[in-house]
Enzyme design. Structure first.
Site, PDB file in Angstrom:
ATOM      1  N   ALA A 102     -12.053  10.269   1.263  1.00  0.00           N
ATOM      2  CA  ALA A 102     -12.050   8.908   0.712  1.00  0.00           C
ATOM      3  C   ALA A 102     -10.648   8.329   1.473  1.00  0.00           C
ATOM      4  CB  ALA A 102     -11.659   8.998  -0.810  1.00  0.00           C
ATOM      5  N   LYS A 103     -10.576   6.982   1.192  1.00  0.00           N
ATOM      6  CA  LYS A 103      -9.341   6.444   1.891  1.00  0.00           C
ATOM      7  C   LYS A 103      -8.859   5.112   0.916  1.00  0.00           C
ATOM      8  CE  LYS A 103      -6.019   7.182   4.655  1.00  0.00           C
ATOM      9  NZ  LYS A 103      -5.352   8.420   4.954  1.00  0.00           N
ATOM     10  N   GLY A 104      -7.974   4.716   0.834  1.00  0.00           N
ATOM     11  CA  GLY A 104      -7.403   3.550   0.054  1.00  0.00           C
ATOM     12  C   GLY A 104      -6.624   2.356   0.877  1.00  0.00           C
TER      13      GLY A 104
END
Ligand code: NAD
Length: 431
Positions: free
Chosen positions: A120-122
């Site tokens: 994931a990444k934000g």
């Protein structure tokens, strides 16, 4: 996506239309791995399209009473091997395609070092330098509350990245915990030690980068005490990497950050440089070193280059001029695919991001395990286990690359994609 006027079902958004930038590069790397492994089209699309994405507006009441609104994102690329895991970036250039690429690379990285996570990444498109600490706290808490429905210790676990740190993680943990009604240390990693952070996490990425760099040097018969290096970026990754390389005897001749770059032929004193950066906010102006053009750092006459800042700094425009014989990617995506091909032809050894900077997620995993067990390991235990995992991943990649005549990036991606597909196939498709 707007529905067609004739009322028919719109086509599935393929998201395969990025032609340039990190997402195009990440998809091309996946396509090459899929081709090498002989994977069917359906599985390829499962891996090319993120499982879940969220785009949010992050309004901020500024200290002067005005209102600003920033764009924020969280992309969960894959869950086949476990909960999604990845950093949170506060940087002006953040956009959805960048976050998608970074999330995909996280999936491969977690598989490569065999931690039980997807990727994931934000990100929030904000310049932290223009904001006070209390503004950043409000932005972090508002962003957290917006993405709260899709994060959690068994769902998606954020960690620090560019522009965020252990204080940011403490605010996320507090906001999440306040919302669910009890303290949940496992919702983030990279927390302060006093809140359940792991000993050895803060320097884990840098330690891993240096460990991999030393193995890469050994593989080319280079003695650290006879080796020079340049490090781009002097943040959480670059600063520690420079320090560990210098500790190993490497002459770190040049370091840069967003405000400038410095060079010293005999090697920079990294401890003093760190103190200077703490005091002034930048490596620029470090006494006893020469100022150089930050853009020239990647083409300096050094043996080892460690890009540890942002994506796309080694491109088709400068790859021919890179003089280092080893590049160790502390940053994610610093080398474009076009540059990679040029460097490969020139026999420059490029150790890819998903291997080189995986130390952070390895110790994040250790932190999550410790949080879930409410038990703290010693720093020695953390360091030994980190080194063991990095060494194993290095040998896996070197062996696979040799056996299949691939570059290290191709080998690392193929190995990771194969592991993710194996999990995907064992679980089957629901319903
Ligand atoms: P950071 O915010 O702590 O530091 C970033 C550094 O890069 C700063 O010194 C900044 O001034 C510099 N910088 C920014 N733009 C630059 C430019 N154009 N030229 C030169 N320097 C520039 O961020 P970080 O956590 O050190 O992350 C750096 C890279 O490492 C990112 O690609 C990140 O995704 C990757 N990474 C970080 C971790 C981690 O644990 N923090 C783990 C794996 C990968």
């Amino acid at each position: 996506m707007t529905a067609p006027h004739d009322g028919s079902t719109p086509p599935v958004p393929t998201q395969l239309d990025a032609h340039h930038g990190p997402l195009a590069d990440a998809r091309a790397q996946l396509a090459a791995a899929v081709d090498h492994l002989g994977v069917d089209d359906g599985t390829h699309r499962m891996l090319a399209i993120p499982r879940r994405e969220m785009a949010v507006a992050v309004p901020l009441r500024r200290d002067d009473g005005s209102t600003a609104v920033y764009e924020g994102f969280r992309v969960q690329h894959n869950f086949s091997r476990g909960p999604a895991k990845g950093g949170l970036r506060f940087f002006p250039a953040v956009d959805l395609d960048e976050v998608r690429a970074l999330a995909m690379w996280m999936t491969w990285k977690c598989a490569l070092v065999d931690v039980p996570y997807g990727g994931a990444k934000g990100g929030v498109a904000i310049d932290t330098r223009d904001h006070s600490g209390s503004e950043l706290e409000r932005v972090t808490r508002r962003y957290t509350s917006e993405i709260l429905p899709i994060i959690g210790p068994e769902v998606d676990i954020p960690a620090p990245d560019i522009g965020t740190d252990e204080q940011t993680m403490a605010w996320i943990m507090d906001t999440y915990s306040a919302s669910v009604g009890h303290t949940v240390p496992g919702v983030v990693t990279g927390k302060p030690i006093s809140l359940g952070g792991s000993l050895g996490r803060a320097l884990a990425t840098s330690r891993g980068v240096a460990h991999i760099a030393l193995m890469a040097m050994a593989s080319r018969g280079m003695d650290p005490s006879d080796t020079t290096a340049a490090v781009q970026g002097f943040g959480k990754v670059g600063r520690g990497a420079a320090r560990f390389l210098a500790d190993a005897g490497v002459r770190v001749q040049a370091v840069s950050d967003i405000d400038g770059a410095v060079w010293a032929g005999d090697g920079l004193d990294i401890t003093r440089l760190g103190a200077h950066a703490d005091e002034t906010g930048s490596v620029a102006g470090f006494p006893g070193a020469e100022p150089i053009d930050p853009a020239s750092l990647v083409t300096l006459d050094v043996d080892v280059l460690v890009p540890a800042a942002v994506e796309g700094v080694i491109t088709e425009d400068n790859a021919d001029h890179v003089r280092a014989s080893i590049i160790v990617e502390g940053a994610n995506g610093p080398t474009t695919n076009e540059a990679d091909a040029i460097l490969g032809e020139r026999d420059v050894l490029v150790v890819p991001d998903i291997l080189a900077n995986a130390g952070g997620v390895v110790v994040s995993y250790f932190e999550w395990v410790q949080a879930n067990q409410a038990y703290q390991w010693s720093e020695r235990e953390v360091k030994d286990r980190l080194e063991e995992r990095m060494t194993r991943a290095w040998h896996d990649v070197v062996e696979y690359a040799g056996a299949h005549r691939l570059t290290y990036r191709e080998a690392a991606t193929a190995l990771s994609v194969r592991r993710v597909i194996e999990a995907h196939e064992l679980r089957g498709l629901y319903p």
